[in-house]
Structure formats: C-alpha cells, structure tokens
Motif scaffolding. Structure first.
Motif, mmCIF file in Angstrom:
data_model
loop_
_atom_site.group_PDB
_atom_site.id
_atom_site.type_symbol
_atom_site.label_atom_id
_atom_site.label_comp_id
_atom_site.label_asym_id
_atom_site.label_seq_id
_atom_site.Cartn_x
_atom_site.Cartn_y
_atom_site.Cartn_z
ATOM 1 N N GLN A 38 51.347 34.577 19.343
ATOM 2 C CA GLN A 38 50.674 34.418 18.056
ATOM 3 C C GLN A 38 49.640 33.295 18.088
ATOM 4 O OE1 GLN A 38 54.082 34.081 15.433
ATOM 5 N NE2 GLN A 38 53.914 36.240 14.926
ATOM 6 N N ALA A 39 49.778 32.369 19.018
ATOM 7 C CA ALA A 39 48.824 31.266 19.127
ATOM 8 C C ALA A 39 47.587 31.650 19.934
ATOM 9 C CB ALA A 39 49.502 30.052 19.775
ATOM 10 N N HIS A 40 47.631 32.781 20.607
ATOM 11 C CA HIS A 40 46.516 33.186 21.469
ATOM 12 C C HIS A 40 45.457 33.910 20.643
ATOM 13 C CE1 HIS A 40 44.202 34.822 24.724
ATOM 14 N NE2 HIS A 40 44.964 34.179 25.593
ATOM 15 N N PRO A 41 44.206 33.453 20.690
ATOM 16 C CA PRO A 41 43.168 34.060 19.847
ATOM 17 C C PRO A 41 42.843 35.509 20.198
ATOM 18 C CG PRO A 41 42.190 32.490 21.368
ATOM 19 C CD PRO A 41 43.682 32.354 21.501
ATOM 20 N N GLN A 90 48.182 41.837 40.185
ATOM 21 C CA GLN A 90 46.873 41.903 39.534
ATOM 22 C C GLN A 90 46.210 43.229 39.883
ATOM 23 O OE1 GLN A 90 45.385 39.435 37.552
ATOM 24 N NE2 GLN A 90 43.850 40.964 37.101
ATOM 25 N N THR A 91 46.050 44.078 38.895
ATOM 26 C CA THR A 91 45.402 45.359 39.143
ATOM 27 C C THR A 91 44.014 45.403 38.535
ATOM 28 O OG1 THR A 91 46.484 46.282 37.187
ATOM 29 C CG2 THR A 91 47.567 46.626 39.323
ATOM 30 N N TRP A 92 43.853 44.811 37.378
ATOM 31 C CA TRP A 92 42.546 44.735 36.729
ATOM 32 C C TRP A 92 42.580 43.602 35.725
ATOM 33 C CZ3 TRP A 92 41.676 45.905 31.426
ATOM 34 C CH2 TRP A 92 42.801 46.364 30.742
ATOM 35 N N MET A 93 41.420 43.105 35.370
ATOM 36 C CA MET A 93 41.326 42.011 34.410
ATOM 37 C C MET A 93 40.712 42.563 33.130
ATOM 38 S SD MET A 93 41.830 38.841 33.603
ATOM 39 C CE MET A 93 42.063 37.914 35.095
ATOM 40 N N PRO A 94 41.496 42.624 32.058
ATOM 41 C CA PRO A 94 40.934 43.122 30.805
ATOM 42 C C PRO A 94 39.830 42.192 30.301
ATOM 43 C CG PRO A 94 43.145 42.240 30.465
ATOM 44 C CD PRO A 94 42.880 42.201 31.934
ATOM 45 N N HIS A 95 38.856 42.761 29.623
ATOM 46 C CA HIS A 95 37.702 41.982 29.173
ATOM 47 C C HIS A 95 38.098 40.838 28.251
ATOM 48 C CE1 HIS A 95 37.601 43.579 25.063
ATOM 49 N NE2 HIS A 95 37.976 44.713 25.601
ATOM 50 N N TRP A 96 39.202 40.973 27.519
ATOM 51 C CA TRP A 96 39.595 39.910 26.600
ATOM 52 C C TRP A 96 40.210 38.709 27.320
ATOM 53 C CZ3 TRP A 96 41.936 44.736 26.506
ATOM 54 C CH2 TRP A 96 43.224 44.797 26.986
ATOM 55 N N MET A 97 40.396 38.819 28.631
ATOM 56 C CA MET A 97 40.894 37.679 29.392
ATOM 57 C C MET A 97 39.814 37.062 30.269
ATOM 58 S SD MET A 97 43.846 36.753 28.567
ATOM 59 C CE MET A 97 44.198 35.626 29.897
ATOM 60 N N ASN A 98 38.555 37.457 30.048
ATOM 61 C CA ASN A 98 37.466 36.794 30.748
ATOM 62 C C ASN A 98 37.512 35.312 30.408
ATOM 63 O OD1 ASN A 98 36.562 39.188 31.819
ATOM 64 N ND2 ASN A 98 35.074 39.539 30.194
ATOM 65 N N THR A 99 36.973 34.501 31.275
ATOM 66 C CA THR A 99 37.058 33.052 31.124
ATOM 67 C C THR A 99 36.694 32.583 29.725
ATOM 68 O OG1 THR A 99 36.575 32.784 33.461
ATOM 69 C CG2 THR A 99 36.254 30.860 32.061
ATOM 70 N N GLU A 100 35.630 33.109 29.157
ATOM 71 C CA GLU A 100 35.188 32.626 27.845
ATOM 72 C C GLU A 100 36.117 33.049 26.710
ATOM 73 O OE1 GLU A 100 33.160 36.531 28.648
ATOM 74 O OE2 GLU A 100 33.421 34.686 29.790
ATOM 75 N N LYS A 101 37.024 33.981 26.944
ATOM 76 C CA LYS A 101 37.923 34.463 25.895
ATOM 77 C C LYS A 101 39.296 33.786 25.921
ATOM 78 C CE LYS A 101 35.076 37.779 24.802
ATOM 79 N NZ LYS A 101 34.737 38.558 23.728
ATOM 80 N N ARG A 102 39.576 33.042 26.973
ATOM 81 C CA ARG A 102 40.892 32.416 27.083
ATOM 82 C C ARG A 102 41.046 31.305 26.060
ATOM 83 N NH1 ARG A 102 40.442 31.675 33.499
ATOM 84 N NH2 ARG A 102 40.355 33.872 34.006
ATOM 85 N N ARG A 103 42.292 31.018 25.729
ATOM 86 C CA ARG A 103 42.569 29.933 24.788
ATOM 87 C C ARG A 103 42.069 28.614 25.350
ATOM 88 N NH1 ARG A 103 46.233 26.142 23.736
ATOM 89 N NH2 ARG A 103 47.489 26.586 25.542
#
Length: 107
Positions: A38-41, A90-103
């Motif tokens: 819940q704390a993750h944007p 690690q199979t793929w990196m979803p776009h919402w976990m790109n560096t700029e999207k991380r908490r």
C-alpha cells in the motif's frame, strides 16, 4: 521449496531478515507485506487470499498499518527496489518498475 538448496538459501535468509524487521516493528510479517504494497506508488490495489475468517481479520488489520520511512528504508536495504532476490527468476521488467517509477532509486 527446499531450504537447504543453494538456490533457496538466500531466499530464506531474506525471509528471516524481513521477519526480524517485522518483529522489531511490532507487527506481523503479513501486516508488513500488506502495508508495504500500500505504500508503493505503483500499486493501485492489494489482493488478499484469506482462507479463514481469522486470516481476513488479520489482513484487515494489516491494511490499517502504515510503515514509517525507517521501516521502508530497512525493507529497501534487505531487498533493493526493482531487484529480485534470485536473478534467475527475472523474466521481464514491467514498465511500472522502471527506475523512475520506483519508490526509491537505487543505483
């Protein structure tokens, strides 16, 4: 999952560290997991899978838990944002976990 397997040993060490952090924070590991999501944007909803009414009540308590920056920092130190415990998974990196999207950014 075999805790003695070399592939799984680190995973169990991480679980132990997170369990200790939850204990030190005065909450259950399940409560900490729910509060963390819940704390993750990037997380828009948290799905629960209780099997019993008691589990549902416990999850509802976890939904009321708010983690302080110190606990979130400690979680990030144990499992850095955007990283997997086992790189072989690690199979793929979803776009919402790109560096700029991380908490928090970890370089």
């Amino acid at each position: 999952m075999d805790p003695q397997s070399a592939d799984n040993k680190h995973k169990f060490e991480v679980i132990d560290q997170l369990q200790q952090l939850a204990h030190e924070s005065g909450i259950s590991l399940a409560d900490m997991a729910i509060a963390f999501t819940q704390a993750h944007p990037a997380v828009t909803s948290t799905l629960w899978g209780p099997r019993t009414f008691e589990q549902l009540k416990s999850y509802m308590a976890g939904a009321q838990t708010r983690l302080g920056a110190d606990v979130l920092d400690a979680i990030d130190a144990i499992v850095p944002p955007g990283r997997r415990i086992d790189d072989k998974e690690q199979t793929w990196m979803p776009h919402w976990m790109n560096t700029e999207k991380r908490r928090r950014h970890v370089y």
